[in-house]
Structure formats: C-alpha cells, structure tokens
Design a protein around this motif. Structure first.
Motif, short mmCIF file in Angstrom:
data_model
loop_
_atom_site.label_atom_id
_atom_site.label_comp_id
_atom_site.label_asym_id
_atom_site.label_seq_id
_atom_site.Cartn_x
_atom_site.Cartn_y
_atom_site.Cartn_z
N GLN A 55 0.83 -1.21 0.00
CA GLN A 55 0.00 0.00 0.00
C GLN A 55 0.87 1.26 0.00
O GLN A 55 0.56 2.24 -0.70
CB GLN A 55 -0.93 0.01 1.21
N THR A 56 1.95 1.23 0.76
CA THR A 56 2.84 2.40 0.80
C THR A 56 3.51 2.61 -0.55
O THR A 56 3.62 3.74 -1.03
CB THR A 56 3.92 2.20 1.90
N SER A 57 3.94 1.53 -1.17
CA SER A 57 4.62 1.68 -2.47
C SER A 57 3.67 2.18 -3.56
O SER A 57 4.10 2.84 -4.49
CB SER A 57 5.27 0.36 -2.89
N LYS A 58 2.38 1.89 -3.43
CA LYS A 58 1.40 2.37 -4.41
C LYS A 58 1.06 3.84 -4.22
O LYS A 58 0.62 4.50 -5.14
CB LYS A 58 0.12 1.54 -4.32
N ASP A 59 1.27 4.34 -3.01
CA ASP A 59 0.91 5.72 -2.68
C ASP A 59 2.15 6.61 -2.82
O ASP A 59 2.95 6.75 -1.91
CB ASP A 59 0.37 5.79 -1.25
N ARG A 60 2.31 7.20 -3.98
CA ARG A 60 3.50 7.98 -4.30
C ARG A 60 3.71 9.13 -3.30
O ARG A 60 4.80 9.35 -2.81
CB ARG A 60 3.41 8.53 -5.72
N GLU A 61 2.65 9.84 -2.99
CA GLU A 61 2.77 11.00 -2.10
C GLU A 61 3.21 10.57 -0.70
O GLU A 61 4.08 11.19 -0.09
CB GLU A 61 1.42 11.74 -2.05
N SER A 63 4.85 7.79 0.06
CA SER A 63 6.23 7.31 -0.07
C SER A 63 7.21 8.47 -0.08
O SER A 63 8.28 8.40 0.54
CB SER A 63 6.40 6.48 -1.34
N GLU A 64 6.85 9.55 -0.78
CA GLU A 64 7.71 10.74 -0.79
C GLU A 64 7.81 11.33 0.61
O GLU A 64 8.88 11.76 1.05
CB GLU A 64 7.18 11.77 -1.78
N SER A 67 10.12 9.25 2.77
CA SER A 67 11.53 9.37 2.40
C SER A 67 12.07 10.79 2.59
O SER A 67 13.24 11.04 2.34
CB SER A 67 11.72 8.93 0.95
N SER A 68 11.24 11.72 3.03
CA SER A 68 11.71 13.09 3.23
C SER A 68 12.54 13.20 4.51
O SER A 68 12.60 12.29 5.32
CB SER A 68 10.52 14.06 3.27
#
Length: 173
Positions: A55-61, A63-64, A67-68
């Motif tokens: 689910q996290t990998s599908k949600d680009r925002e 995931s960003e 990783s911030s």
C-alpha cells in the motif's frame, strides 16, 4: 477359572495399551496443531507487513513523505508531524504485537528482528520517532522498555525527557 482370569487379564492389557496409544496419538496431534498455529501466526504477520509495504509503495505522495528529511522544519509542518507520529505509532503497535507473540513462542524471532531492523534505519532516531515512543512506552512493562530502548537508542531514556519532547512536537493535546 484360570482361563477366564487370563482372558480378563488379556483384555485389561489390551485396553491399557489402547489408552497409551491413544494418549501418544493425542500428543502427536497437539504438537502438529501447535506447529500449524505457529505457522499461521507467522503467515499473518508476514502478510500484514507485505500489505502495508504494498500500500505504501502504491501511494507515491506518502512514499515521498516517508523518504523526506524528518529533521527539516520546512518538511515537518504540524500536519506532517502528526502524520509521522501516526506512522510511527502504527510501527510501534506492530512491534508490541510481534514481541508479545515471540515471547509466547507463537512466532519465530525473525519476525521481530525484521521489524526492528527497519526502525533502526533512522525512523526512531528522529525527534518524531523518539517523541512517539516516549508517549507510548507507558503502555509497556519495564523489561520491554529496557530491551527496546537499548536496541533502538543504545541507551535508557530518562523519564523526564518526555516533557521536553512533547512541547517541541506540540503533543499537548
């Protein structure tokens, strides 16, 4: 009469052997059921982790966001601090659950090690990670607190540190 006594004795021996064999068979069945239950718990924990990762990998925002730089005041707006605390809280609840299952012998320690390794990568080194932990550690026994803090932080955190962190993270609600 000797023949009837021998027959009764033979029947009793056979019945006793039947009971012993039944008890041994029951013990084997219980052992197999325990192995199956342990495997099911392990599978459930693994599936939960995979689902969350997927689910996290599908949600680009999101995931960003993950990783911030969580140490940056520009990135960590009050909303993002709240999001980060919610994420860390979810990770901690997962650790609590897996730790308890490992202690009960229901799952292999590898499930716990995998999750701890992920937290050690930096999440818990941030102020948000540390603050979230400090607010949740009251829910755990001393043995767990000592183990967790030594594993993650390499030190035991003083009880009064929570007050300073709460103010900085606006956790006064």
């Amino acid at each position: 009469m000797i023949n009837s006594e021998l027959i009764i004795l033979g029947v009793q021996i056979i019945a006793s052997l039947g009971v012993v064999v039944s008890v041994i068979y029951l013990g084997i069945q219980i052992g197999q059921q325990n192995k199956i239950a342990k495997a099911e718990f392990g599978h459930h924990l693994t599936q939960r982790l995979y689902d969350r990762s997927f689910q996290t990998s599908k949600d680009r925002e999101f995931s960003e966001f993950l990783s911030s730089d969580w140490a940056s005041k520009e990135v960590m707006t009050p909303t993002n601090v709240w999001r980060a605390m919610t994420f860390v809280r979810m990770c901690l609840v997962d650790i609590f659950d897996v730790y308890d299952k490992v202690q009960s012998g229901l799952v292999d320690e590898s499930h716990l090690n995998l999750r701890m390794k992920t937290l050690k990568m930096g999440t818990m080194k941030t102020l948000v990670g540390r603050g979230t932990w400090l607010s949740m550690r009251v829910n755990r026994e001393d043995k767990f607190i000592e183990w967790f803090e030594m594993e993650i932080f390499g030190e035991l955190i003083p009880k009064d540190e929570e007050v300073a962190v709460r103010d900085e993270l606006n956790m006064k609600r």
